[in-house]
Each structure stands twice: as structure tokens, then as C-alpha cells.
Design an enzyme around this catalytic site. Structure first.
Site, short mmCIF file in Angstrom:
data_model
loop_
_atom_site.label_atom_id
_atom_site.label_comp_id
_atom_site.label_asym_id
_atom_site.label_seq_id
_atom_site.Cartn_x
_atom_site.Cartn_y
_atom_site.Cartn_z
N LYS A 33 -11.50 2.32 2.41
CA LYS A 33 -10.24 2.38 1.66
C LYS A 33 -9.45 1.09 1.88
O LYS A 33 -9.75 0.32 2.80
CB LYS A 33 -9.43 3.59 2.14
CG LYS A 33 -9.06 3.55 3.61
CD LYS A 33 -8.58 4.90 4.11
CE LYS A 33 -8.23 4.85 5.58
NZ LYS A 33 -7.95 6.18 6.14
N ARG A 131 -0.11 16.56 7.64
CA ARG A 131 -0.12 15.64 6.51
C ARG A 131 -0.78 16.45 5.38
O ARG A 131 -0.27 17.51 5.06
CB ARG A 131 -0.91 14.39 6.93
CG ARG A 131 -0.51 13.16 6.22
CD ARG A 131 -1.15 11.94 6.84
NE ARG A 131 -2.61 12.00 6.80
CZ ARG A 131 -3.40 10.97 7.13
NH1 ARG A 131 -2.86 9.84 7.53
NH2 ARG A 131 -4.70 11.06 7.07
N TYR A 258 14.93 -21.02 7.09
CA TYR A 258 16.05 -20.32 6.44
C TYR A 258 17.00 -19.72 7.48
O TYR A 258 16.57 -19.25 8.54
CB TYR A 258 15.51 -19.16 5.60
CG TYR A 258 14.87 -19.56 4.29
CD1 TYR A 258 15.54 -20.42 3.41
CD2 TYR A 258 13.64 -19.06 3.93
CE1 TYR A 258 14.96 -20.76 2.19
CE2 TYR A 258 13.05 -19.39 2.71
CZ TYR A 258 13.73 -20.25 1.85
OH TYR A 258 13.16 -20.57 0.66
N MET A 307 8.35 -16.98 2.39
CA MET A 307 7.37 -16.30 1.52
C MET A 307 6.02 -17.03 1.53
O MET A 307 4.97 -16.42 1.62
CB MET A 307 7.91 -16.22 0.09
CG MET A 307 7.04 -15.38 -0.83
SD MET A 307 7.64 -15.38 -2.52
CE MET A 307 9.19 -14.50 -2.34
C1 LIG Z 1 -8.79 6.27 7.27
C2 LIG Z 1 -9.44 7.51 7.69
C3 LIG Z 1 -10.47 7.50 8.65
C4 LIG Z 1 -10.91 6.25 9.37
O1 LIG Z 1 -10.22 6.13 10.58
P1 LIG Z 1 -10.49 4.90 11.59
O2 LIG Z 1 -9.52 5.11 12.66
O3 LIG Z 1 -10.20 3.66 10.78
O4 LIG Z 1 -11.91 4.96 11.99
C5 LIG Z 1 -11.10 8.69 8.94
N1 LIG Z 1 -10.74 9.85 8.33
C6 LIG Z 1 -9.75 9.90 7.42
C7 LIG Z 1 -9.42 11.20 6.79
C8 LIG Z 1 -9.06 8.74 7.07
O5 LIG Z 1 -8.08 8.80 6.16
#
Ligand SMILES: *Cc1c(COP(=O)(O)O)cnc(C)c1O
Length: 362
Positions: A33, A131, A258, A307
Site C-alpha cells: 500500500k 479501527r 524564512y 518548500m
Molecule cells: C499496513 C498493514 C500491515 C503491514 O504492517 P507492517 O507493520 O508494515 O508490517 C499489515 N496488516 C494490515 C491490516 C495493514 O493495514
């Protein structure tokens, strides 16, 4: 100019190392992801596939659709699909993780409408992270639904809130107890060919006995596991590099950047790097005791980060305009660098902007 170097050989090392910690039958779900944690989704996914990863996973549907540019034959899980994207998800043959009655029913109706049988799905339970996920109170409802659904349940899983925390950890233990109950209940209901999983990277190190049928690895492939001892087994795969655009002499009392962000405490030299907060080096690193590597020496960031640029103090360092600078990588891991801004490697790596070229070493 700026580049994020990603070493695919080190990725291979991490894959082999993590796999060696697993039981023979444990499947690996490779989490790619957020552009594979900022490292470049397609190349990293391609490498993981060539190494024999079992399953890929992303957060959102669009991320999975972009993976379809590769000829991916293994399953792709979408961890957090939205009800709005379900048609697209089916069109692209993606496997959703269903996390509420609402999304379950929506998906069931669409799949039935399309007269599809045995659509592969995953079920996510909330065991305490609060969550996404079905509540443990929904077990009976889900078991009933499974019997009459057009789905094949590929896996049932949950996610730990602090798998890296030192054991014993009450929050993790409660989540594990809850997951065990879920597992038993489904198994008693004849749901036997389903994979169960709860571990992310840190979990593999901390709870090796809870591998069940699969583990979900993201950050581990990048060389981090949220603990110095575990990190030692892995190799950071990425280095963020920049170059010196210009060097100035400044006098004691001169102001830099800045809003007069830094006042030189003595005569020194300032080097300007062409990387700024638009590239993921947050303004909060300004004057935060953060250093970068200039010819093997520590050069501290001074003044407010702009930036497009940032300034470093190179008063005691032999260097020239055009010299390479390592923001993080060899001397300074992404993990150590990120701590200066009270954040974590995950945030630093996923913040590196699109202007930074990804260069792959193989
Ligand atoms: C992102 C994610 C992972 C990966 O976790 P890491 O700590 O990066 O290995 C595993 N399970 C879910 C549901 C996630 O959203």
C-alpha cells in the site's frame, strides 16, 4: 538531483530473512500500500512476486487497480474497500476485506446481481484496535451469512495495535484472546478451509507462535521492524540522496531561511540542498537537531525548511557545490531520522514526494 535509491537485493535479503522466521506452511501477504511505503509499488510488487510471495495487499481499491499494470496472477487483497468502489473492485478481480454488516450486505447484493458464485472475500474483525472490523458480537450473524452467501471466505483476520511493544502486553493479550475465540467459533461452524492471520512485521518477531496460516508484511521488506534488535536482522533498502546546490559563507549573527529561522552562532558555511517539505522533509525537522550525511560527516539542518530547499551547516566539513548528500540511508536510518520529528519510519518513507526520482538497484 534528488533520488530515492532502492536496493532490490536488500529487499531479497529481507524477504529471505523474514521467511526463515516462518513455519514452512505460513503464507506471506506482501503489503504494498501507499506506493509500497513510498518505494515504488510496481517494482517492489514485481520483485516480491519473483521471490514467490503468496498474496499481495493494498489499502484502497485504486492502489490495487494500479497493480493490474503488472500481470499479477496471485490474489490481491484490498484491506479497506469503500462501498462506493465495489463495482470497480469486481471488475478488476480484487479480493475485498469485509469489515461491517453494511459493506457485507452491499457486496453480497452486487455479487448476486451479477450472478457470480464463490467470490473470494476476507473478513476483518476488530479485536481491540477499534479501527475497522466486525465486532466480536457479530460472529453469529457472520456465520449465518456465510452459509447463504455467494462468497468463498479466503481468510479471517485481525490487526494488533502494538505488536512491537515489549511482552507481556495486556492490550495485545486481550486482542489475541479475542481472536482465538473468533477462530474457534468459526472452526466449530465448519469453516475449515479458511486462513487465519493476525501478525504484521513486528508480530513475526514478537509473537512467532501466532503465525496461524499467514502473516502480513509491509515495513519488514523495507528493512525495519520497530525494534533495534529485530532491525539488525534486516537491511534498510532505501537511501534518500540529494546534492549541494550552493554554499554560502555566513558571519556570526547572520540569519538563515524564512522568518529568521536560525541565527549563526559563529562564522560558518551554509550549504543549500534542493529538497524541501514538498518532498517529504517536513517543516518540523527545522532546527530539530536533525543531521544529514555530507562526505561521511554530520551536517545539521538549520533554519526553517522551505518548500523546495533546506539549508545545512557545513562549517566544519570539506565539501563542494555538486557533492552528494545522504538525507537518510547508510549512516542515518529512516528510523533514526524520523525520530527527530517525533514520527516513525512509516510516515517518513510514505511522505517522500513525487519529485524525488525512484532509482532501483538490482
Ligand atoms: C499496513 C498493514 C500491515 C503491514 O504492517 P507492517 O507493520 O508494515 O508490517 C499489515 N496488516 C494490515 C491490516 C495493514 O493495514
Amino acid at each position: 538531483m534528488n533520488r530515492l535509491e532502492i536496493d532490490l537485493k536488500k529487499l531479497e535479503h529481507n524477504f529471505i530473512t523474514l521467511k526463515s522466521l516462518l513455519n514452512k506452511k505460513t503464507k506471506i501477504i506482501g503489503v504494498v500500500k501507499a506506493d509500497a511505503y513510498g518505494g515504488g509499488q510496481l517494482k517492489i510488487a514485481e520483485k516480491l512476486i519473483s521471490l514467490g510471495i503468496d498474496i499481495l495487499a493494498v489499502g484502497y481499491t485504486t492502489e490495487a487497480i494500479s497493480l493490474r499494470k503488472l500481470d499479477v496472477k496471485i490474489p490481491i487483497i484490498v484491506f479497506y474497500p469503500q462501498i462506493l468502489n465495489l463495482h470497480e473492485l469486481i471488475k478488476n478481480k480484487l479480493e475485498p476485506s469485509l469489515y461491517s454488516k453494511k459493506i457485507w450486505v452491499s457486496f453480497k447484493n452486487i455479487v448476486k446481481e451479477k450472478k457470480i458464485n464463490n467470490y473470494p472475500v476476507h473478513i476483518k474483525y476488530n479485536t481491540g484496535l477499534n479501527r475497522l472490523g466486525f465486532s466480536t458480537d457479530d460472529i453469529i450473524w457472520i456465520e449465518q451469512e456465510i452459509k447463504n452467501s455467494p462468497f468463498i471466505i479466503k481468510s479471517i483476520y485481525s490487526h494488533l495495535g502494538e505488536s512491537e511493544s515489549q511482552k507481556p502486553n495486556k492490550a495485545c493479550e486481550n486482542q489475541i484472546i479475542s481472536f482465538e475465540k473468533i477462530k474457534k467459533s468459526h472452526e466449530n461452524n465448519g469453516n475449515r478451509d479458511i486462513d487465519f492471520h493476525i501478525l504484521n512485521t513486528s508480530g513475526i518477531f514478537n509473537y512467532p507462535n501466532l503465525q496461524y496460516d499467514a502473516v502480513r508484511i509491509g515495513i519488514g521488506f523495507h528493512g525495519y521492524a520497530n525494534n533495534n534488535n529485530w532491525d539488525k536482522k534486516l537491511k534498510p533498502i532505501s537511501k534518500l540522496k540529494s546534492i549541494i546546490t550552493q554554499i554560502h559563507k555566513v558571519k556570526k549573527g547572520d540569519l538563515v531561511g524564512y522568518n529568521s529561522g536560525w541565527k549563526a552562532p559563529k562564522d560558518t558555511k551554509i550549504a543549500v540542498l534542493p529538497i524541501g517539505h514538498a518532498d517529504g522533509i517536513s517543516r518540523s525537522y527545522s532546527n530539530s537537531n536533525t543531521w544529514v550525511n555530507v562526505n561521511g560527516m554530520k551536517a545539521y539542518i538549520v533554519g526553517n525548511i522551505c518548500m523546495d530547499m533546506l539549508m545545512i551547516d557545513v562549517g566544519n566539513i570539506l565539501c563542494n557545490e555538486g557533492d552528494e548528500v545522504e538525507i537518510f540511508g547508510q549512516l542515518n536510518s529512516a528510523n533514526d531520522f524520523s525520530k527527530k520529528n517525533k514520527t516513525i519510519s512509516y510516515e517518513l518513507m510514505t511522505s517522500i514526494g513525487p519529485r524525488v526520482k525512484r532509482v532501483f538497484l538490482s
